[in-house]
Design a protein around this motif. Structure first.
Motif, PDB file in Angstrom:
ATOM      1  N   SER A 161       0.775  -1.190   0.052  1.00 14.06           N
ATOM      2  CA  SER A 161       0.064   0.024   0.162  1.00 14.06           C
ATOM      3  C   SER A 161       0.864   1.411   0.042  1.00 14.06           C
ATOM      4  CB  SER A 161      -1.161  -0.027   1.005  1.00 14.06           C
ATOM      5  OG  SER A 161      -0.140  -0.026   2.225  1.00 14.06           O
TER       6      SER A 161
ATOM      7  N   SER B 282       5.073   6.789  11.968  1.00 17.04           N
ATOM      8  CA  SER B 282       6.267   5.875  11.891  1.00 17.04           C
ATOM      9  C   SER B 282       5.839   4.693  11.990  1.00 17.04           C
ATOM     10  CB  SER B 282       7.310   6.669  13.065  1.00 17.04           C
ATOM     11  OG  SER B 282       6.694   7.048  14.071  1.00 17.04           O
ATOM     12  N   GLY B 283       5.012   3.967  11.602  1.00 19.38           N
ATOM     13  CA  GLY B 283       4.446   2.733  11.819  1.00 19.38           C
ATOM     14  C   GLY B 283       4.977   1.831  10.632  1.00 19.38           C
ATOM     15  N   GLY B 284       4.089   1.149  10.273  1.00 17.64           N
ATOM     16  CA  GLY B 284       4.370   0.070   9.040  1.00 17.64           C
ATOM     17  C   GLY B 284       4.589   0.593   7.914  1.00 17.64           C
ATOM     18  N   VAL B 285       3.221   1.357   7.320  1.00 18.91           N
ATOM     19  CA  VAL B 285       3.160   1.947   5.977  1.00 18.91           C
ATOM     20  C   VAL B 285       4.131   3.207   5.963  1.00 18.91           C
ATOM     21  CG1 VAL B 285       0.807   0.802   5.553  1.00 18.91           C
ATOM     22  CG2 VAL B 285       1.064   3.147   6.306  1.00 18.91           C
TER      23      VAL B 285
ATOM     24  N   LYS C 240       3.489  11.814  15.952  1.00 23.82           N
ATOM     25  CA  LYS C 240       2.763  12.194  17.466  1.00 23.82           C
ATOM     26  C   LYS C 240       3.908  12.054  18.472  1.00 23.82           C
ATOM     27  CE  LYS C 240      -0.721   9.744  18.450  1.00 23.82           C
ATOM     28  NZ  LYS C 240      -1.590   8.407  18.584  1.00 23.82           N
TER      29      LYS C 240
ATOM     30  N   SER D 156      -1.894   8.177   5.386  1.00 24.26           N
ATOM     31  CA  SER D 156      -2.219   7.079   5.908  1.00 24.26           C
ATOM     32  C   SER D 156      -2.976   7.043   7.227  1.00 24.26           C
ATOM     33  CB  SER D 156      -1.060   5.971   6.416  1.00 24.26           C
ATOM     34  OG  SER D 156      -0.130   6.641   7.042  1.00 24.26           O
TER      35      SER D 156
ATOM     36  N   VAL E 143      -4.838   6.063   2.327  1.00 18.38           N
ATOM     37  CA  VAL E 143      -5.005   4.377   2.714  1.00 18.38           C
ATOM     38  C   VAL E 143      -5.611   4.438   4.022  1.00 18.38           C
ATOM     39  CG1 VAL E 143      -3.050   3.693   1.170  1.00 18.38           C
ATOM     40  CG2 VAL E 143      -2.887   4.200   3.537  1.00 18.38           C
TER      41      VAL E 143
ATOM     42  N   LEU F 267      -7.635   4.856   7.917  1.00 18.93           N
ATOM     43  CA  LEU F 267      -8.885   5.126   8.368  1.00 18.93           C
ATOM     44  C   LEU F 267      -8.729   5.111   9.952  1.00 18.93           C
ATOM     45  CD1 LEU F 267     -10.127   1.240   7.040  1.00 18.93           C
ATOM     46  CD2 LEU F 267     -10.944   3.570   6.170  1.00 18.93           C
TER      47      LEU F 267
ATOM     48  N   VAL G 114      -6.339   4.627  -2.119  1.00 20.71           N
ATOM     49  CA  VAL G 114      -5.359   3.237  -2.722  1.00 20.71           C
ATOM     50  C   VAL G 114      -5.818   1.886  -1.518  1.00 20.71           C
ATOM     51  CG1 VAL G 114      -3.093   2.551  -2.382  1.00 20.71           C
ATOM     52  CG2 VAL G 114      -3.490   4.722  -2.846  1.00 20.71           C
TER      53      VAL G 114
ATOM     54  N   CYS H  15      -4.029  -1.130  -1.136  1.00 20.86           N
ATOM     55  CA  CYS H  15      -3.213  -2.235  -1.124  1.00 20.86           C
ATOM     56  C   CYS H  15      -2.702  -2.291  -2.867  1.00 20.86           C
ATOM     57  CB  CYS H  15      -3.561  -3.427  -0.638  1.00 20.86           C
ATOM     58  SG  CYS H  15      -2.488  -4.328  -0.032  1.00 20.86           S
TER      59      CYS H  15
ATOM     60  N   GLY I  13       3.601   3.948  19.469  1.00 20.55           N
ATOM     61  CA  GLY I  13       4.930   4.126  19.602  1.00 20.55           C
ATOM     62  C   GLY I  13       5.943   3.266  19.023  1.00 20.55           C
ATOM     63  N   HIS I  14       5.435   2.355  18.052  1.00 16.65           N
ATOM     64  CA  HIS I  14       6.322   1.370  17.629  1.00 16.65           C
ATOM     65  C   HIS I  14       6.924   2.179  16.145  1.00 16.65           C
ATOM     66  CE1 HIS I  14       2.437   1.119  16.016  1.00 16.65           C
ATOM     67  NE2 HIS I  14       2.763   0.740  14.718  1.00 16.65           N
TER      68      HIS I  14
END
Ligand SMILES: NC(=O)c1ccc[n+]([C@@H]2O[C@H](COP(=O)([O-])OP(=O)(O)OC[C@H]3O[C@@H](n4cnc5c(N)ncnc54)[C@H](OP(=O)(O)O)[C@@H]3O)[C@@H](O)[C@H]2O)c1
Length: 335
Positions: free
Chosen positions: A148, A169-172, A192, A235, A257, A259, A282, A284, A326-327
């Motif tokens: 995505s 700063s997460g996965g996508v 954040k 995102s 992408v 929600l 978008v 995926c 926070g990941h």
């Protein structure tokens, strides 16, 4: 074999159970799952927000990588010991999809059982080969998050030197940053959390902005000399789309992408018209997109960012790690 199952809709309702190993059909392969990665979508499934009518117990998670241990008699393109990744939208092979090809009900975990299991049976048509240079953990992050981000950055249609804004700063967000930098864009990140924003600088972000600072939008506009950013990969979605409209340059493109900030919102149509903005959803991507992305990952030696790896026995803790936020990058489970 061991599987993780949702027995009631909540992270606490995930249990590790013993069920019979799947039997493959003639057109299927049996995969010994090595790694799985979690997506925001998996949290929605586990909590019953995505579909509270799913029949329980239900196996969640779609993104895995593994080794083929058995092949059906009609399988032509894969063999035992191949390292593979199942695709997320099995019917969408290439080009513009039909609504039927996109249907949620046919995707692993969203309708049928998902893949958080020691063994899974998958049609040979719904697999791609794992990139050789990525570990199983890294490869398990590709089907949803990476793809995505790949299409979200691609559809912005920018040129080297253009500016792009990415949130979080997460996965996508980490994949979007890596792809945008590989294209030579100037990357701004709004998030954040100062700690993870600092980490975004280490993977190529040029400038970061904390949204808890009341001036964050003015600071981004100032960085572009008031013009606004050329492209935005949003995102977060929902109410955040109005922030993106405030920040986009005239005739800029926003791909969305997300929600996270709501499923339905009043859009500031005045700003939308004034900016003559392009807003592109978008969903995926296809198998062809996945192969194109894997080629680019290989050529550019892109390393997926992994926040934490949990053993399968600690699946619940992995979901909590994602849920707490926070990941930095992806949360992975290893078998
Ligand atoms: N349509 C598709 O094809 C597709 C595919 C993949 C993902 N998605 C969507 O994309 C979104 C992100 O997914 P993900 O897997 O990357 O989730 P994720 O790993 O949980 O990352 C979300 C990130 O957004 C940050 N964040 C939350 N609210 C924010 C805000 N208002 N402004 C800036 N940053 C904010 C979070 O920060 P903290 O960690 O500090 O809370 C976190 O870094 C989800 O909505 C998901 O459903 C859609």
């Amino acid at each position: 074999m061991k599987v993780a199952q949702i027995t009631e809709f909540s992270i606490d309702g995930i249990t590790i159970n013993e069920i019979e190993k799947p039997k493959i059909k003639d057109n299927q392969v049996l995969i010994r799952v090595k790694s799985a990665s979690l997506n925001y979508l998996d949290l929605l499934v586990v909590k019953g927000i995505f579909n509270d009518q799913l029949r329980l117990p239900h196996i969640p998670v779609t993104d895995v990588s593994g080794i083929i241990t058995e092949v059906g008699k009609d399988v032509k393109h894969f063999k035992i010991d191949d390292h593979v990744i199942p695709t997320f939208i099995p019917l969408w092979k290439k080009g513009i999809p039909t609504l039927q090809q996109l249907s949620w009900e046919l995707r692993p975990s969203l309708g049928p059982q998902g893949f958080l299991a020691e063994y899974i049976a998958v049609d040979e048509t719904d697999l791609v080969l794992k990139p050789e240079k990525l570990s199983f953990a890294e490869a398990s992050t590709l089907p949803i998050a990476a793809l995505s981000a790949w299409n979200g950055i691609k559809f912005l249609n920018l040129f080297a030197g253009n500016t792009v804004l990415i949130y979080g700063s997460g996965g996508v967000a980490t994949f979007a940053t890596l792809f945008a930098k590989a294209n030579g864009y100037k990357v701004y990140v709004a998030g954040k959390n100062d700690t993870t924003l600092e980490k975004m600088l280490t993977i190529g972000a040029d400038q970061v902005f904390n949204i808890s600072n009341t001036n964050w939008k003015k600071d981004i506009l100032d960085a572009t000399q008031g013009k606004g950013v050329d492209g935005i990969y949003d995102s977060i979605g929902g109410e955040n789309l109005n922030n993106s409209l405030d920040l986009i340059a005239v005739r800029g493109k926003i791909t969305t992408v997300g929600l996270i900030n709501g499923f339905s919102i009043p859009l500031n149509t005045g700003t939308f018209l004034l900016k003559q903005a392009h807003l592109i959803g978008v969903e995926c991507g296809s198998e062809e997109d996945m192969k194109e992305m894997i080629q680019a990952i290989t050529i550019n030696a892109i390393q997926p960012v992994i926040s934490a790896v949990f053993p399968f026995s600690e699946t619940k803790r992995a979901f909590e790690h994602l849920d707490n936020g926070g990941h930095f990058g992806k949360v992975v489970i290893e078998f």
